[in-house]
Design a protein around this motif. Structure first.
Motif, PDB file in Angstrom:
ATOM      1  N   UNK A  13       0.833  -1.202   0.000  1.00 50.55           N
ATOM      2  CA  UNK A  13       0.000   0.000   0.000  1.00 50.55           C
ATOM      3  C   UNK A  13       0.873   1.259   0.000  1.00 50.55           C
ATOM      4  N   UNK A  14       1.926   1.255   0.802  1.00 53.37           N
ATOM      5  CA  UNK A  14       2.830   2.409   0.868  1.00 53.37           C
ATOM      6  C   UNK A  14       3.538   2.617  -0.472  1.00 53.37           C
ATOM      7  N   UNK A  15       4.002   1.538  -1.085  1.00 57.09           N
ATOM      8  CA  UNK A  15       4.680   1.654  -2.377  1.00 57.09           C
ATOM      9  C   UNK A  15       3.756   2.199  -3.461  1.00 57.09           C
ATOM     10  N   UNK A  16       2.552   1.689  -3.506  1.00 59.04           N
ATOM     11  CA  UNK A  16       1.603   2.166  -4.517  1.00 59.04           C
ATOM     12  C   UNK A  16       1.216   3.619  -4.283  1.00 59.04           C
ATOM     13  N   UNK A  17       1.110   4.024  -3.022  1.00 58.85           N
ATOM     14  CA  UNK A  17       0.806   5.414  -2.698  1.00 58.85           C
ATOM     15  C   UNK A  17       1.951   6.326  -3.137  1.00 58.85           C
ATOM     16  N   UNK A  18       3.185   5.927  -2.852  1.00 57.11           N
ATOM     17  CA  UNK A  18       4.337   6.739  -3.255  1.00 57.11           C
ATOM     18  C   UNK A  18       4.476   6.788  -4.774  1.00 57.11           C
ATOM     19  N   UNK A  19       4.111   5.716  -5.426  1.00 60.83           N
ATOM     20  CA  UNK A  19       4.179   5.710  -6.890  1.00 60.83           C
ATOM     21  C   UNK A  19       3.155   6.669  -7.479  1.00 60.83           C
TER      22      UNK A  19
END
Length: 96
Positions: A13-19
């Motif tokens: 979730x954090x990676x997709x948000x940062x992307x």
């Protein structure tokens, strides 16, 4: 780099948000993904060690959507090039 399937749901979730939103710090990321600040900081440090994230260098952040550059008072993280390639590949396969 750790495989996507080995990451927890909060890490994903954090990676997709940062992307999607671009580089950000733990404070604002924790608000968006509804997670405690301390846990988010540990999560980001773990993703950095795993090769998914890197720290933003410099004193100002040029983020899309901002009229002026933002002064970085916190540690900002962004997705690495290798991670971006992996996420694009996963998106093409329909896994993201």
């Amino acid at each position: 780099m750790k495989k996507w399937s080995e990451l927890s749901s909060s890490e994903r979730q954090a990676l997709l948000d940062l992307r999607e939103k671009g580089p950000d710090c733990a404070k604002f990321l924790s608000r968006r993904i509804n997670m405690e600040l301390g846990d988010t900081m540990k999560l980001l440090a773990g993703l950095e060690r795993a090769g998914w994230l890197k720290r933003v260098q410099g004193t100002f952040l040029f983020k899309r959507g901002f009229k002026r550059p933002k002064h970085m008072n916190h540690t900002y993280y962004q997705i690495t090039k290798q991670a971006e390639k992996e996420l694009r590949f996963l998106a093409r396969k329909g896994l993201v």
